[in-house]
Design an enzyme around this catalytic site. Structure first.
Site, PDB file in Angstrom:
ATOM      1  N   GLU A  47      -8.946  -0.966  -3.810  1.00  0.00           N
ATOM      2  CA  GLU A  47      -8.799  -1.267  -5.243  1.00  0.00           C
ATOM      3  C   GLU A  47      -9.408  -2.652  -5.488  1.00  0.00           C
ATOM      4  O   GLU A  47      -9.326  -3.531  -4.608  1.00  0.00           O
ATOM      5  CB  GLU A  47      -7.296  -1.309  -5.577  1.00  0.00           C
ATOM      6  CG  GLU A  47      -6.934  -1.854  -6.930  1.00  0.00           C
ATOM      7  CD  GLU A  47      -5.421  -2.054  -7.101  1.00  0.00           C
ATOM      8  OE1 GLU A  47      -4.734  -2.348  -6.105  1.00  0.00           O
ATOM      9  OE2 GLU A  47      -4.947  -1.906  -8.247  1.00  0.00           O
ATOM     10  N   ASN A 107      -8.512  -0.694 -14.700  1.00  0.00           N
ATOM     11  CA  ASN A 107      -8.543  -0.825 -13.237  1.00  0.00           C
ATOM     12  C   ASN A 107      -9.105   0.505 -12.752  1.00  0.00           C
ATOM     13  O   ASN A 107      -8.418   1.532 -12.830  1.00  0.00           O
ATOM     14  CB  ASN A 107      -7.116  -1.071 -12.714  1.00  0.00           C
ATOM     15  CG  ASN A 107      -7.099  -1.397 -11.236  1.00  0.00           C
ATOM     16  OD1 ASN A 107      -8.055  -1.087 -10.509  1.00  0.00           O
ATOM     17  ND2 ASN A 107      -6.021  -2.028 -10.780  1.00  0.00           N
ATOM     18  N   LYS A 124      -6.887   3.716 -13.460  1.00  0.00           N
ATOM     19  CA  LYS A 124      -5.498   3.631 -12.977  1.00  0.00           C
ATOM     20  C   LYS A 124      -4.495   3.874 -14.111  1.00  0.00           C
ATOM     21  O   LYS A 124      -4.494   3.182 -15.127  1.00  0.00           O
ATOM     22  CB  LYS A 124      -5.260   2.247 -12.367  1.00  0.00           C
ATOM     23  CG  LYS A 124      -3.910   2.058 -11.689  1.00  0.00           C
ATOM     24  CD  LYS A 124      -3.881   0.701 -11.008  1.00  0.00           C
ATOM     25  CE  LYS A 124      -2.598   0.455 -10.249  1.00  0.00           C
ATOM     26  NZ  LYS A 124      -2.631  -0.888  -9.570  1.00  0.00           N
ATOM     27  N   GLU A 143      -0.907  -6.765 -14.234  1.00  0.00           N
ATOM     28  CA  GLU A 143      -1.832  -5.666 -14.521  1.00  0.00           C
ATOM     29  C   GLU A 143      -1.652  -5.136 -15.942  1.00  0.00           C
ATOM     30  O   GLU A 143      -2.626  -4.748 -16.580  1.00  0.00           O
ATOM     31  CB  GLU A 143      -1.659  -4.534 -13.496  1.00  0.00           C
ATOM     32  CG  GLU A 143      -2.112  -4.931 -12.097  1.00  0.00           C
ATOM     33  CD  GLU A 143      -2.282  -3.737 -11.181  1.00  0.00           C
ATOM     34  OE1 GLU A 143      -1.651  -3.728 -10.108  1.00  0.00           O
ATOM     35  OE2 GLU A 143      -3.020  -2.812 -11.521  1.00  0.00           O
ATOM     36  N   CYS A 169      -3.683   2.553  -5.913  1.00  0.00           N
ATOM     37  CA  CYS A 169      -2.552   1.703  -5.568  1.00  0.00           C
ATOM     38  C   CYS A 169      -1.190   2.199  -6.041  1.00  0.00           C
ATOM     39  O   CYS A 169      -0.654   3.134  -5.479  1.00  0.00           O
ATOM     40  CB  CYS A 169      -2.814   0.287  -6.082  1.00  0.00           C
ATOM     41  SG  CYS A 169      -1.845  -0.911  -5.175  1.00  0.00           S
ATOM     42  N   ASN A 194      -4.074  -2.939  -3.394  1.00  0.00           N
ATOM     43  CA  ASN A 194      -3.817  -4.364  -3.131  1.00  0.00           C
ATOM     44  C   ASN A 194      -2.308  -4.507  -3.289  1.00  0.00           C
ATOM     45  O   ASN A 194      -1.831  -4.579  -4.431  1.00  0.00           O
ATOM     46  CB  ASN A 194      -4.493  -5.270  -4.173  1.00  0.00           C
ATOM     47  CG  ASN A 194      -6.006  -5.317  -4.105  1.00  0.00           C
ATOM     48  OD1 ASN A 194      -6.598  -6.322  -4.478  1.00  0.00           O
ATOM     49  ND2 ASN A 194      -6.664  -4.270  -3.673  1.00  0.00           N
TER      50      ASN A 194
HETATM   51  N1  ING Z   1       0.235  -3.183  -6.204  1.00  0.00           N
HETATM   52  C1  ING Z   1       1.523  -2.799  -5.773  1.00  0.00           C
HETATM   53  C2  ING Z   1       1.626  -1.327  -5.392  1.00  0.00           C
HETATM   54  O1  ING Z   1       2.081  -0.496  -6.146  1.00  0.00           O
HETATM   55  C3  ING Z   1       3.938  -2.790  -6.123  1.00  0.00           C
HETATM   56  C4  ING Z   1       2.604  -3.182  -6.720  1.00  0.00           C
HETATM   57  C5  ING Z   1       4.253  -3.118  -4.799  1.00  0.00           C
HETATM   58  C6  ING Z   1       4.800  -2.099  -6.877  1.00  0.00           C
HETATM   59  C7  ING Z   1       5.477  -2.710  -4.246  1.00  0.00           C
HETATM   60  C8  ING Z   1       6.038  -1.690  -6.351  1.00  0.00           C
HETATM   61  C9  ING Z   1       6.375  -2.006  -5.027  1.00  0.00           C
HETATM   62  O2  ING Z   1       1.285  -1.049  -4.268  1.00  0.00           O
HETATM   63  C10 ING Z   1      -0.601  -2.625  -7.096  1.00  0.00           C
HETATM   64  N2  ING Z   1      -1.791  -3.235  -7.266  1.00  0.00           N
HETATM   65  O3  ING Z   1      -0.313  -1.637  -7.730  1.00  0.00           O
END
Ligand code: ING
Length: 310
Positions: A47, A107, A124, A143, A169, A194
């Site tokens: 991503e 995204n 996304k 985001e 992601c 990411n």
């Molecule tokens: N990053 C993370 C993901 O969904 C996240 C944000 C991390 C949300 C952990 C919930 C728990 O992997 C992105 N860029 O979406």
């Protein structure tokens, strides 16, 4: 005829805010060259593979973030990637920030076929984090501030020898993502991510726990929709903010058949037999034989939780 797709997952180490597109593309090109030397058919990049994970930074003026976005695709910065891929008949998935001619920001990921033609685009849908500065977080995840929710749905394309899908992601954490593609017969889902190693709201989750959550999302998506799921991380410390690695290739049985060992630029590969999807699609996950949609209305008609009254 056996349908083997030799997949390369190109995990990228950190991209610092100071790294320009040209430098980054040279790193992606090196990974693509490795993939081509190993006769891979498709390369999957992360991503936002051209820049640092810029949604961690707050800007009052959204337009101040425009330099993180691509105005057109392909464009001169990424053209070397398209040229090399076409020259070596290699397809690829690339995540980036899309700034459309109408001024919208997404995204986005594209799917480029082995003739160097963009044959698919995904934007996304599930945008995690906030649209305003969140004082409770140790670092920001904005985001919702810089991107609009994707408006292309979850398409599946018949290309490069199979039924290919994409997501990005956070999408992998929502079973609806994989199911909508599963209902189109998807055989291989590519995704870049990411993902912060730790939770910005506090130490409630260990890095190991979050890695497990990352993997079970992909394994469940693969198994429950009888498809291959491959994920490419942007990993390591960007500007002091740690992103998890854990790039991997998951088979339709739900098994992780290949995974990255480092937090840096690393290529992992696997010969994905698309016909391995058939056994599960024709037995336990034969959707036509087993699904009961008359009981599923809430999934698409209700957004949040509505518990029974007291
Ligand atoms: N990053 C993370 C993901 O969904 C996240 C944000 C991390 C949300 C952990 C919930 C728990 O992997 C992105 N860029 O979406």
């Amino acid at each position: 005829m056996v349908r083997i797709v030799r997949i390369a997952v190109a995990q990228c180490g950190p991209i610092q805010a100071s790294e320009d597109r040209r430098t980054v593309v040279l790193r992606l090109l090196d990974l693509m060259e490795q993939a081509c030397r190993n006769k891979c058919d498709i390369v999957v990049f992360p991503e936002l593979a051209l820049t640092t994970f810029f949604p961690r930074y707050y800007e009052e003026e959204r337009s101040a973030m425009n330099h993180w976005f691509e105005q057109g695709m392909p464009n001169p910065s990424v053209q070397p990637l398209f040229d090399y891929a076409k020259q070596h008949s290699t397809g690829f998935y690339l995540g980036y920030g899309e700034h459309t001619s109408k001024g919208h920001h997404f995204n986005t990921s594209i799917l480029v076929d082995q003739q160097g033609v963009i044959c698919g685009k995904y934007r996304k849908v599930h945008l995690p984090g906030d649209s305003e500065y969140n004082p409770h977080k140790r670092w920001q995840h904005l985001e919702k501030r810089y991107f609009q929710p994707g408006n292309l749905g979850f398409p599946v394309w018949r290309t490069m020898g199979g039924l290919m899908g994409m997501c990005i992601c956070n999408d992998r954490r929502w079973p609806e993502t994989f199911r909508v593609m599963g209902l189109q017969g998807v055989e291989l889902v590519m995704l870049g991510y990411n993902t912060p190693t730790l939770n910005s709201l506090g130490n409630s989750e260990s890095a190991d726990l979050r890695m497990m959550q990352h993997h079970i999302c992909m394994q469940a998506g693969a198994y429950q929709n009888s498809c291959w799921v491959v994920g490419a991380a942007k990993a390591g410390s960007e500007d002091g903010f740690e992103l998890m690695a854990g790039s991997c290739i998951v088979s339709p049985s739900g098994e992780i058949v290949a995974r990255a060992n480092t937090n840096g630029d690393e290529l992992i590969m696997h010969e994905c037999d698309l016909d391995l999807c058939n056994f599960y699609k024709q037995t336990i996950f034969d959707f036509a034989a087993h699904r009961r949609i008359e009981h599923y209305q809430k999934i698409s008609s209700q957004i949040g939780v509505e518990p029974p009254s007291e």
